[in-house]
Enzyme design. Structure first.
Site, PDB file in Angstrom:
ATOM      1  N   TYR A 145      47.844 -71.330 -23.798  1.00 31.73           N
ATOM      2  CA  TYR A 145      47.390 -71.151 -25.189  1.00 31.73           C
ATOM      3  C   TYR A 145      46.734 -69.786 -25.344  1.00 31.73           C
ATOM      4  CZ  TYR A 145      48.213 -76.136 -25.621  1.00 31.73           C
ATOM      5  OH  TYR A 145      48.822 -77.367 -25.634  1.00 31.73           O
ATOM      6  N   SER A 146      47.087 -69.105 -26.438  1.00 32.59           N
ATOM      7  CA  SER A 146      46.478 -67.800 -26.724  1.00 32.59           C
ATOM      8  C   SER A 146      45.060 -67.978 -27.229  1.00 32.59           C
ATOM      9  CB  SER A 146      47.252 -67.092 -27.831  1.00 32.59           C
ATOM     10  OG  SER A 146      48.422 -66.570 -27.320  1.00 32.59           O
TER      11      SER A 146
ATOM     12  N   GLU B 283      55.070 -62.290 -28.549  1.00 31.75           N
ATOM     13  CA  GLU B 283      54.769 -63.524 -27.814  1.00 31.75           C
ATOM     14  C   GLU B 283      55.307 -64.662 -28.678  1.00 31.75           C
ATOM     15  OE1 GLU B 283      51.503 -63.548 -25.127  1.00 31.75           O
ATOM     16  OE2 GLU B 283      50.670 -65.217 -26.275  1.00 31.75           O
TER      17      GLU B 283
ATOM     18  N   TYR C 126      57.665 -68.502 -28.977  1.00 35.90           N
ATOM     19  CA  TYR C 126      57.938 -69.742 -28.246  1.00 35.90           C
ATOM     20  C   TYR C 126      58.833 -70.659 -29.065  1.00 35.90           C
ATOM     21  CZ  TYR C 126      53.596 -69.968 -30.944  1.00 35.90           C
ATOM     22  OH  TYR C 126      52.636 -69.796 -31.907  1.00 35.90           O
TER      23      TYR C 126
ATOM     24  N   CYS D 237      53.705 -62.746 -33.048  1.00 37.51           N
ATOM     25  CA  CYS D 237      53.418 -63.989 -32.314  1.00 37.51           C
ATOM     26  C   CYS D 237      53.773 -65.194 -33.165  1.00 37.51           C
ATOM     27  CB  CYS D 237      51.942 -64.029 -31.909  1.00 37.51           C
ATOM     28  SG  CYS D 237      51.542 -65.405 -30.807  1.00 37.51           S
TER      29      CYS D 237
END
Ligand code: A2P
Length: 412
Positions: free
Chosen positions: A202-203, A410, A412, A370
């Protein structure tokens, strides 16, 4: 200097399964598709890997940076590596090989002097002025125990997007972090094979000096996962665990991770931030870093493109809209707001072409993207379009942004 290796010897590239957080960065970065994975491990194909090192700097944990001198015919195969729980130790080479003639193949340490641009769309180096990050202070074998000191929903209660802002405190133990870094959470319990769950990454949503300035804590932005990418019902092991945590619960944490998606540290650096949903976490961290030093006059410009389904599903909507307009230029792309046309972040980049171009022309500008994987191509297309409109060659600018550590993804 390293002596060239004998032809029968392979410097085999391996990934440490005990440190790897399965973030997929290496697989995305490898320019020749030598890295693959299954539900257990990420592995390197010895038949394909040429030791080019493109995957090494972006790996957030350093799990990628493992090498074994092997007799070429005895190299570890993919199936063997996929079954590993830990790396095998070093093996002694037969003595005769030390005197064998040199191989023509490039040695990984030579390639490291000038790593090729990887297949990934973003930089594999941080901006020149980024602060030096600490990584891997806490590992699977020696995690840190943090205490939950806050857990709040940051999306409308009546919406499907159940996104939480979770604050973890480290007490007296060191956990130094930078904006853009991430941590790993070890959910309790075991997977379907009876093995402990892998860490989930987790960021950070808070800046380096803590969610509360001067406190040894940090925050995360976590969306409760109830379906998979295809929309089928799925129970996110770690997201549900985190979203259900109560104050004073203990959580096992590893990390910190990440040494490239970092913000510039020099005065008057501009940030273009492009995110969807929980991809807003690092943008919140960076924005808060800037907000806390607003009085110093050191800040450059902040340009934010933020995508969500509706205003009520956009995490941190209230606090975001309270920020002064002359501090941050906010552009919200809402895709499912009743009575409004569907908008994605890339549409707004085109709408704001002049502002984007002005910042792109300044070498003090860094770009951060992101959120959903799907937006990567759309964002690159939009950036290409706005630069082409001004008669510029995007491929030259894109290469410069990557080499100078000024474009980071980044997804996902
Ligand atoms: P959509 O309404 O089409 O799903 P989510 O809430 O699923 O995390 O998504 C956050 C936002 O990102 C939503 O507005 C979603 O729109 C949008 N989105 C989905 N796919 C893309 C894409 N390929 N590029 C940009 N934004 C996207």
């Amino acid at each position: 200097m390293n002596a060239p290796l004998p032809a029968e010897v392979l410097k085999q590239h391996l990934i440490d399964p005990e440190i790897c957080i399965r973030c997929n960065t290496c697989e995305e970065t490898c320019p020749i598709k030598a890295i693959t994975h299954d539900s257990n491990n990420y592995v390197v194909d010895p038949e394909i890997c040429n030791g080019c090192m493109a995957c090494v700097p972006p790996c957030p944990t350093g799990a990628i940076d493992n090498w074994r001198l092997m007799v070429r015919t005895e190299a570890y195969g993919l199936q063997e590596q996929l079954g590993w729980e830990e790396l095998p130790g070093e093996k002694a080479l037969p003595e005769a090989m030390a005197a064998a003639p040199a191989s023509d193949e490039p040695d990984a340490t030579e390639a490291a002097i000038a790593p090729p641009l990887s297949a990934a769309p973003g930089a594999t180096v941080p901006p020149w002025s980024a602060a030096h990050p600490y990584v891997n202070l806490y590992t699977h074998k020696a995690p840190m125990t943090a205490t939950v000191v806050g857990n709040y929903r940051v999306t409308g209660a009546d919406t499907e997007s159940d996104i939480h802002h979770i604050v973890l405190d480290f007490g007296e133990l060191p956990f130094p972090v930078l904006e853009g870094q991430s941590i790993g959470i070890l959910p309790p319990g075991v997977d379907a094979q009876g093995r402990p769950h892998h860490a989930r990454q987790y960021s950070l949503a808070s800046p380096r000096d803590g969610e509360r300035a001067g406190y040894n804590n940090l925050s995360l932005t976590v969306k409760r996962v109830t379906e998979d990418h295809a929309g089928a019902a799925a129970h996110g092991v770690c997201s549900n665990y985190l979203c259900d945590l109560a104050k004073n619960d203990k959580v096992q944490v590893i990390g910190p991770f990440g040494n490239t998606f970092l913000m510039p540290n020099h005065p008057r650096a501009n940030l273009i931030m492009i995110c969807t949903g929980t991809g807003s976490a690092p943008m919140r961290a960076m924005t808060e870093r800037y907000r806390r030093r607003i009085e110093t006059g050191e800040n450059g410009r902040l340009l934010l493109f933020f995508g969500a389904r509706t205003e009520r599903e956009l995490p941190y909507f209230g606090p975001l809209m309270k920020l002064p307009r002359d501090f941050i230029d906010i552009n919200l792309a809402l895709s499912r707001e009743t009575g409004q046309p569907k908008r994605y972040v890339q549409d707004l980049i085109r709408d704001r072409a002049d502002a984007v171009r002005e910042l792109l022309a300044d070498r003090n500008t860094c770009i951060y993207v992101c959120g959903l994987k799907g937006m990567e191509l759309g964002v690159l297309d939009a950036l290409r379009e706005v630069t082409l409109q001004a008669g510029q060659d995007w491929s030259i600018l894109h290469d410069a942004l990557r080499r100078e550590g000024r474009l980071h993804f980044e997804t996902y």
